[in-house]
Design an enzyme around this catalytic site. Structure first.
Site, PDB file in Angstrom:
ATOM      1  N   PHE A 110       0.855  -1.191   0.000  1.00 44.91           N
ATOM      2  CA  PHE A 110       0.000   0.000   0.000  1.00 44.91           C
ATOM      3  C   PHE A 110       0.886   1.234   0.000  1.00 44.91           C
ATOM      4  CE2 PHE A 110      -2.483   3.428   1.793  1.00 44.91           C
ATOM      5  CZ  PHE A 110      -3.700   3.296   1.132  1.00 44.91           C
TER       6      PHE A 110
ATOM      7  N   ASP B 161       9.245   2.696   1.051  1.00 45.42           N
ATOM      8  CA  ASP B 161       8.084   3.402   1.583  1.00 45.42           C
ATOM      9  C   ASP B 161       8.093   3.212   3.097  1.00 45.42           C
ATOM     10  OD1 ASP B 161       5.607   4.144   2.564  1.00 45.42           O
ATOM     11  OD2 ASP B 161       4.473   3.300   0.884  1.00 45.42           O
TER      12      ASP B 161
ATOM     13  N   LYS C 264       3.071  10.328   8.025  1.00 43.71           N
ATOM     14  CA  LYS C 264       2.411   9.917   9.263  1.00 43.71           C
ATOM     15  C   LYS C 264       3.028  10.566  10.497  1.00 43.71           C
ATOM     16  CE  LYS C 264       0.160   5.650   7.683  1.00 43.71           C
ATOM     17  NZ  LYS C 264      -1.219   6.099   7.850  1.00 43.71           N
TER      18      LYS C 264
END
Length: 405
Positions: free
Chosen positions: A141, A226, A255
């Site tokens: 993702f 990532d 985040k």
């Protein structure tokens, strides 16, 4: 309270928000540390961390002070100008990592979009315009833009939006032979999460990560990591790549970078960055002084021995409680992840119950996550108090017992 302040409830969501989320039935209104209160004043212990975002808990006083100070100084100038908080934050990220250049954006998807564009652009400038293949992994993702959702290995998120960007190949995660079967001289990059988050909190093996680095070197491809979810101390190191003995070419983080304030970054080397020039890529809000001032404060706290060493101690407390619950209820097939990104995979006889457990946990006053239908995910504050872990896990145990009864 202002006289014209509109009263809203959870029902308002169903009337005014695009139906792409299915939020809990309560509405949080206040948070402090690892505790949250809803509109009715009910208290919750937060093991979700805003999906690995609030790494220092809610309303950390240092971050609040940074917000207030910068909020009274300078919010936004656009990238027609630079600003001091962005320059300080970039310098500190470079000092703490492999990187020599930084690009700021607003979300993990934007950081990944920039990373993938850069990988292809670099290959076209240094090698060939036909060197554009991206190898990614099933259950990965990387965001919700059309490019990032196409690189992500979950068709449920990418189907139905028309033609996808071409030349993206997906193979099984942690399967080096599968990568060897598809990599060639047209490959510009391998894109991988060191710990698959949405894909079930699945860490890469050391052999896999080191093998990817070797394959990239052999084929003049870039290794793009990532670390949107796994970065900023989540694994017990500032970035998870440090566990593997590999150095990426490009890394994305978001985040927890802002501790709850929207900000992201793409990190790379001078050589790769040198192919870019003004106007090739950009963003209006990325690197704004307000976001960067808060992120700098978060980085200063997270990138310390006290916080990073405390991650593993807190993980052990979670894992011990999960194992005790498993011994009682025969619940989990695996407890995995790194640091305070923890996945508890349900056994086949409990398949599909992750969401039921999440809802039951909320009713008991603890906020958790799921990663798919069969994995319970925990991503709490990196500085959560041990007493909060103890009480939260007791509430979680009550919730699980109710679901299974």
């Amino acid at each position: 309270m202002a006289a014209d302040k509109l009263a809203v409830t959870r029902a308002t969501f169903d009337e005014v928000i695009l139906p792409v989320y299915a939020p809990a039935q309560f509405v949080p209104v206040k948070g402090k540390g690892s505790r949250v209160w809803d509109q009715q004043g009910k208290e919750y212990i937060d093991f979700s961390g805003g999906i690995a975002v609030t790494a220092l808990g809610h309303c950390h006083p240092v971050l609040v002070e940074a917000l207030k100070t910068q909020g009274e100084t300078l919010w936004h100038t656009s990238n027609v100008f630079t600003n001091e908080p962005a320059l300080r934050l970039a310098s500190k990220l470079i000092a703490a990592t492999f990187a020599e250049r930084v690009f700021f954006a607003n979300s993990g998807a934007e950081a990944n979009e920039a990373a993938f564009k850069l990988a292809r652009y670099y290959a076209s400038k240094r090698h060939s315009p036909y060197k554009s293949k991206i190898i990614a992994f099933h259950n990965g993702f990387h965001g919700r833009t059309l490019f990032t959702v196409s690189v992500g290995g979950q068709p449920k998120y990418s189907d139905g939006f028309g033609p996808k960007p071409a030349d993206i190949v997906h193979v099984p995660f942690n399967d080096l032979d599968a990568v060897k079967a598809v990599i060639d001289d047209h490959t510009c990059a391998i894109v991988v999460e060191p710990i698959q988050g949405e894909g079930g909190v699945m860490p890469a093996t050391v052999e896999f990560m080191q093998g990817l680095r070797k394959l990239c070197d052999e084929h003049q491809a870039l290794l793009v990591l990532d670390e949107v979810q796994s970065g900023m101390g989540r694994s017990g190191k500032l970035f998870a790549y440090e566990h593997y003995g590999v150095t990426p070419d490009i890394l994305s983080t978001a985040k927890a970078l802002g501790g709850g304030f929207p900000v992201s970054a793409m990190l790379t080397t001078n050589e790769i960055a040198s192919t870019m020039s003004p106007g090739v890529h950009g963003t209006t809000y990325g690197g704004n002084p307000l976001a960067c001032a808060i992120a700098e404060a978060a980085l200063d706290i997270i990138n310390t021995e006290a916080v990073l060493s405390g991650v593993e101690t807190r993980r052990e407390q979670f894992v011990t409680a999960l194992k005790a619950l498993d011994a009682k209820l025969d619940l989990f097939s695996d407890i995995r992840g790194k640091g305070l990104l923890i996945g508890a995979a349900l056994k086949p006889q409990h398949a599909g119950k992750a969401r039921d457990i999440l809802n039951a946990a909320a009713a008991e006053g603890v906020m958790i996550l799921n990663a798919g239908t069969d994995v319970i995910r925990f991503a709490p504050s990196l500085v959560i108090e041990p007493t909060d872990i103890e009480e939260g896990m007791a509430r979680f145990a009550k919730a699980v017992e109710k679901v299974l009864s």
